[in-house]
Write a protein that holds these residues in place. Structure first.
Motif, PDB file in Angstrom:
ATOM      1  N   GLU A 234     -17.161  23.543 -43.400  1.00 10.83           N
ATOM      2  CA  GLU A 234     -18.618  23.514 -43.285  1.00 10.83           C
ATOM      3  C   GLU A 234     -19.221  22.321 -44.030  1.00 10.83           C
ATOM      4  O   GLU A 234     -20.325  21.861 -43.710  1.00 10.83           O
ATOM      5  CB  GLU A 234     -19.229  24.823 -43.825  1.00 10.83           C
ATOM      6  CG  GLU A 234     -18.934  26.059 -42.969  1.00 10.83           C
ATOM      7  CD  GLU A 234     -17.557  26.667 -43.236  1.00 10.83           C
ATOM      8  OE1 GLU A 234     -16.767  26.104 -44.025  1.00 10.83           O
ATOM      9  OE2 GLU A 234     -17.271  27.728 -42.629  1.00 10.83           O
TER      10      GLU A 234
ATOM     11  N   ILE B 270     -20.302  19.323 -41.694  1.00 14.90           N
ATOM     12  CA  ILE B 270     -21.594  19.268 -41.002  1.00 14.90           C
ATOM     13  C   ILE B 270     -22.726  19.068 -42.028  1.00 14.90           C
ATOM     14  O   ILE B 270     -23.675  18.317 -41.780  1.00 14.90           O
ATOM     15  CB  ILE B 270     -21.818  20.501 -40.076  1.00 14.90           C
ATOM     16  CG1 ILE B 270     -23.115  20.364 -39.274  1.00 14.90           C
ATOM     17  CG2 ILE B 270     -21.822  21.810 -40.819  1.00 14.90           C
ATOM     18  CD1 ILE B 270     -23.157  19.192 -38.336  1.00 14.90           C
ATOM     19  N   LEU B 271     -22.577  19.715 -43.194  1.00 17.65           N
ATOM     20  CA  LEU B 271     -23.591  19.505 -44.233  1.00 17.65           C
ATOM     21  C   LEU B 271     -23.591  18.037 -44.673  1.00 17.65           C
ATOM     22  O   LEU B 271     -24.647  17.420 -44.850  1.00 17.65           O
ATOM     23  CB  LEU B 271     -23.326  20.436 -45.425  1.00 17.65           C
ATOM     24  CG  LEU B 271     -23.473  21.930 -45.100  1.00 17.65           C
ATOM     25  CD1 LEU B 271     -22.900  22.802 -46.221  1.00 17.65           C
ATOM     26  CD2 LEU B 271     -24.939  22.304 -44.865  1.00 17.65           C
TER      27      LEU B 271
ATOM     28  N   ARG C  31     -25.184  15.759 -42.001  1.00 19.75           N
ATOM     29  CA  ARG C  31     -26.650  15.883 -42.014  1.00 19.75           C
ATOM     30  C   ARG C  31     -27.234  15.085 -43.175  1.00 19.75           C
ATOM     31  O   ARG C  31     -28.214  14.344 -43.020  1.00 19.75           O
ATOM     32  CB  ARG C  31     -27.048  17.365 -42.129  1.00 19.75           C
ATOM     33  CG  ARG C  31     -26.729  18.159 -40.872  1.00 19.75           C
ATOM     34  CD  ARG C  31     -26.886  19.660 -41.083  1.00 19.75           C
ATOM     35  NE  ARG C  31     -26.529  20.407 -39.878  1.00 19.75           N
ATOM     36  CZ  ARG C  31     -26.384  21.726 -39.822  1.00 19.75           C
ATOM     37  NH1 ARG C  31     -26.550  22.462 -40.923  1.00 19.75           N
ATOM     38  NH2 ARG C  31     -26.071  22.316 -38.696  1.00 19.75           N
TER      39      ARG C  31
ATOM     40  N   ARG D 237     -34.676  23.396 -32.612  1.00 19.13           N
ATOM     41  CA  ARG D 237     -33.901  24.426 -31.915  1.00 19.13           C
ATOM     42  C   ARG D 237     -34.800  25.137 -30.900  1.00 19.13           C
ATOM     43  O   ARG D 237     -35.515  26.086 -31.233  1.00 19.13           O
ATOM     44  CB  ARG D 237     -33.319  25.423 -32.930  1.00 19.13           C
ATOM     45  CG  ARG D 237     -32.292  24.749 -33.844  1.00 19.13           C
ATOM     46  CD  ARG D 237     -31.536  25.697 -34.736  1.00 19.13           C
ATOM     47  NE  ARG D 237     -30.349  25.038 -35.268  1.00 19.13           N
ATOM     48  CZ  ARG D 237     -29.363  25.635 -35.908  1.00 19.13           C
ATOM     49  NH1 ARG D 237     -29.398  26.935 -36.112  1.00 19.13           N
ATOM     50  NH2 ARG D 237     -28.326  24.948 -36.349  1.00 19.13           N
TER      51      ARG D 237
ATOM     52  N   ARG E 174     -36.559  23.312 -38.019  1.00 16.17           N
ATOM     53  CA  ARG E 174     -35.923  23.705 -39.281  1.00 16.17           C
ATOM     54  C   ARG E 174     -35.676  22.471 -40.144  1.00 16.17           C
ATOM     55  O   ARG E 174     -35.071  21.508 -39.651  1.00 16.17           O
ATOM     56  CB  ARG E 174     -34.603  24.416 -38.945  1.00 16.17           C
ATOM     57  CG  ARG E 174     -33.642  24.612 -40.101  1.00 16.17           C
ATOM     58  CD  ARG E 174     -32.309  25.151 -39.589  1.00 16.17           C
ATOM     59  NE  ARG E 174     -31.307  25.179 -40.631  1.00 16.17           N
ATOM     60  CZ  ARG E 174     -29.994  25.343 -40.434  1.00 16.17           C
ATOM     61  NH1 ARG E 174     -29.534  25.523 -39.202  1.00 16.17           N
ATOM     62  NH2 ARG E 174     -29.160  25.340 -41.438  1.00 16.17           N
TER      63      ARG E 174
ATOM     64  N   TYR F 124     -29.576  25.210 -49.684  1.00 16.77           N
ATOM     65  CA  TYR F 124     -28.276  24.772 -49.176  1.00 16.77           C
ATOM     66  C   TYR F 124     -27.787  23.513 -49.894  1.00 16.77           C
ATOM     67  O   TYR F 124     -26.588  23.223 -49.900  1.00 16.77           O
ATOM     68  CB  TYR F 124     -28.332  24.492 -47.669  1.00 16.77           C
ATOM     69  CG  TYR F 124     -28.352  25.740 -46.797  1.00 16.77           C
ATOM     70  CD1 TYR F 124     -28.495  27.006 -47.346  1.00 16.77           C
ATOM     71  CD2 TYR F 124     -28.232  25.645 -45.426  1.00 16.77           C
ATOM     72  CE1 TYR F 124     -28.528  28.134 -46.547  1.00 16.77           C
ATOM     73  CE2 TYR F 124     -28.254  26.769 -44.616  1.00 16.77           C
ATOM     74  CZ  TYR F 124     -28.406  28.014 -45.187  1.00 16.77           C
ATOM     75  OH  TYR F 124     -28.430  29.130 -44.386  1.00 16.77           O
TER      76      TYR F 124
ATOM     77  N   ASP G  42     -32.164  28.642 -40.456  1.00 19.98           N
ATOM     78  CA  ASP G  42     -30.797  28.975 -40.047  1.00 19.98           C
ATOM     79  C   ASP G  42     -30.755  30.423 -39.550  1.00 19.98           C
ATOM     80  O   ASP G  42     -30.248  30.730 -38.457  1.00 19.98           O
ATOM     81  CB  ASP G  42     -29.867  28.783 -41.260  1.00 19.98           C
ATOM     82  CG  ASP G  42     -28.388  28.880 -40.912  1.00 19.98           C
ATOM     83  OD1 ASP G  42     -28.067  29.017 -39.730  1.00 19.98           O
ATOM     84  OD2 ASP G  42     -27.568  28.816 -41.850  1.00 19.98           O
TER      85      ASP G  42
ATOM     86  N   SER H 161     -26.267  25.689 -31.584  1.00 19.31           N
ATOM     87  CA  SER H 161     -26.724  26.309 -32.833  1.00 19.31           C
ATOM     88  C   SER H 161     -25.682  27.265 -33.409  1.00 19.31           C
ATOM     89  O   SER H 161     -25.799  27.677 -34.557  1.00 19.31           O
ATOM     90  CB  SER H 161     -28.032  27.065 -32.590  1.00 19.31           C
ATOM     91  OG  SER H 161     -29.027  26.143 -32.204  1.00 19.31           O
TER      92      SER H 161
HETATM   93  C1  LIG Z   1     -22.671  25.412 -42.172  1.00 20.64           C
HETATM   94  C2  LIG Z   1     -23.968  26.101 -41.811  1.00 20.64           C
HETATM   95  C3  LIG Z   1     -25.100  25.681 -42.666  1.00 20.64           C
HETATM   96  C4  LIG Z   1     -24.252  25.806 -40.409  1.00 20.64           C
HETATM   97  C5  LIG Z   1     -25.214  26.740 -39.754  1.00 20.64           C
HETATM   98  O1  LIG Z   1     -25.130  27.937 -39.812  1.00 20.64           O
HETATM   99  C6  LIG Z   1     -26.242  26.156 -38.946  1.00 20.64           C
HETATM  100  O2  LIG Z   1     -26.543  24.988 -39.064  1.00 20.64           O
HETATM  101  O3  LIG Z   1     -26.848  26.892 -38.140  1.00 20.64           O
END
Ligand SMILES: CC(C)CC(=O)C(=O)O
Ligand SMILES: NC(=O)C1=CN([C@@H]2O[C@H](COP(=O)(O)OP(=O)(O)OC[C@H]3O[C@@H](n4cnc5c(N)ncnc54)[C@H](O)[C@@H]3O)[C@@H](O)[C@H]2O)C=CC1
Ligand SMILES: [Mg+2]
Length: 356
Positions: free
Chosen positions: A83, A86-87, A90, A100, A128, A135, A246, A278
């Protein structure tokens, strides 16, 4: 135009393969380059976001992302967990604006767990904030509890925080999105309890002065969760923080029939972006060929529209998706009696065929 293709883990490669097939069928000259990310990145080079993958994402005009994560990595140190990829993408790419759209295609009115009259015609947009909030806030960790009845025991903690500039820029994104729609914006917060979200509310209220044509209201997140399933069509655009967004967007996904239908765009200040469904990597159905690829295919359409300036091609993809649904084709997550159940690949092929 260069597109970085980051399939990731679980169903990621299965659904991204279908979206790539659709992109390749458009007759455009895209340069697609694939790189490992998440668990796949960890396996390839010992890190979920390998340097070469991050560099590719930075150099590309846009990123198409699948999903990352698998239970088997849950015991790794946090910086090595999928994970973080992706964090990290971003944060490194400055993708603070996450759009979204939750749209219910008429053919799926019965696929939603809500009554058709509650959801038919649904078209809402969740904006969002994506690079702040609890986070990303520091400090965080596990420490010795300094006071109170549990003093001396271990405690876990995170930090919720938002800088004024972070709130202002996402508020502008949301007001401008609302201006292009029904001109109604709901800011979702927890100002009755949290300092961070009283501040959020105050700043959004201030930014509103620049958008007098948009009607703004404020709603606490617990009520918003309830209203989303009670009367979702009352919303037009929702703006909220990273964690609330989220959670609420997964709830909104079910209004559209399945989380496999909800695409997303994650944009920086110049509309450079990363596009992903999503949902997550769905390890429970990975490798079975049954995942719904439509959220990813629709994310590719958003990529064409927002980052690659190819509105017509975006429309072609969205129309093709409508066509396959009208033909009665359904993956297992949106299947109902009287329709035709297809797998991931068949659904992708049908979209390609329907491009026209
Ligand atoms: C790793 C998560 C923050 C990703 C997630 O649940 C999202 O972006 O919807
Ligand atoms: N952006 C990302 O890469 C995200 C990654 N994750 C990660 O994904 C992994 C699984 O997390 P979960 O909480 O199970 O969430 P998930 O979104 O992967 O799955 C939740 C449920 O929805 C179903 N589902 C999801 N996408 C589907 C699709 N396209 N078609 C049909 N059914 C679908 C799954 O089978 C599962 O039952 C975890 O490692 C999590 O951290 C979760 C969310 C976002
Ligand atoms: Mg999520």
């Amino acid at each position: 135009m260069k597109i970085a293709i980051l399939p990731g883990d679980g169903i990621g490669p299965e659904i991204v393969t279908q979206a790539v097939k659709v992109l390749n069928a458009l007759g455009e000259q895209f340069e697609l380059e694939t790189a490992p990310v998440g668990g796949a990145g960890y396996e390839a080079s010992g890190h979920p976001l390998p340097d070469a993958t991050l560099q590719l994402a930075k150099d590309a005009d846009a990123v198409l992302f699948g999903a990352v994560g698998d239970w088997k990595y849950d015991t790794l140190d946090r910086p090595l967990r999928p994970e973080q990829a992706i964090l990290g993408l971003r944060k490194n790419l400055g993708l603070f604006g996450n759009l979204r759209p939750a749209i219910l295609y008429p053919e799926l009115a019965n696929a939603s767990t809500l009554k058709p009259e509650i959801v038919s015609g649904l078209d809402i947009l969740i904006v969002r904030e994506l690079t702040g909030d609890i986070y990303f806030g520091q400090p965080r960790g596990v420490r010795e509890c300094p006071d109170g009845p549990f003093k001396g025991q271990r405690e876990g903690f995170d930090t919720m925080r938002y800088a004024e500039g972070e709130i202002r820029r996402i508020a502008h994104v949301a007001f401008q999105a609302a201006q292009k729609r029904d001109k109604r914006l709901t800011s979702v917060d927890k100002a009755n309890v949290l300092e961070t979200f009283q501040f959020w509310k105050d700043i959004v209220t201030d930014v509103h002065k620049e958008y007098p044509d948009v009607a703004l209201d404020h709603m606490y997140v617990d009520n918003a969760a309830m209203q989303l399933v009670r009367a979702p069509k009352k919303f037009d655009v929702i703006v909220t923080g990273n964690m609330f967004g989220d959670i609420l967007s997964d709830a909104a996904a079910m209004l559209t029939g399945s989380i496999g239908m909800l695409p997303s765009a994650s944009l920086d200040a110049n509309n450079k972006g990363l596009y992903e469904p999503s949902h997550g990597s769905a390890p429970d159905i990975a490798g079975k060929g049954i995942a719904n690829p439509l959220a990813t295919i629709l994310s590719a359409a958003m990529m064409l529209r927002f980052s690659l300036n190819k509105e017509e091609q975006a429309d072609r993809i969205e129309n093709a998706v409508k066509k396959v649904l009208a033909q009665g084709l359904r993956t297992a997550d949106i299947y109902e009696a009287g329709t035709t159940k297809v797998g991931t690949e068949e659904m992708g092929n049908a979209v390609v065929k329907a491009l026209g």
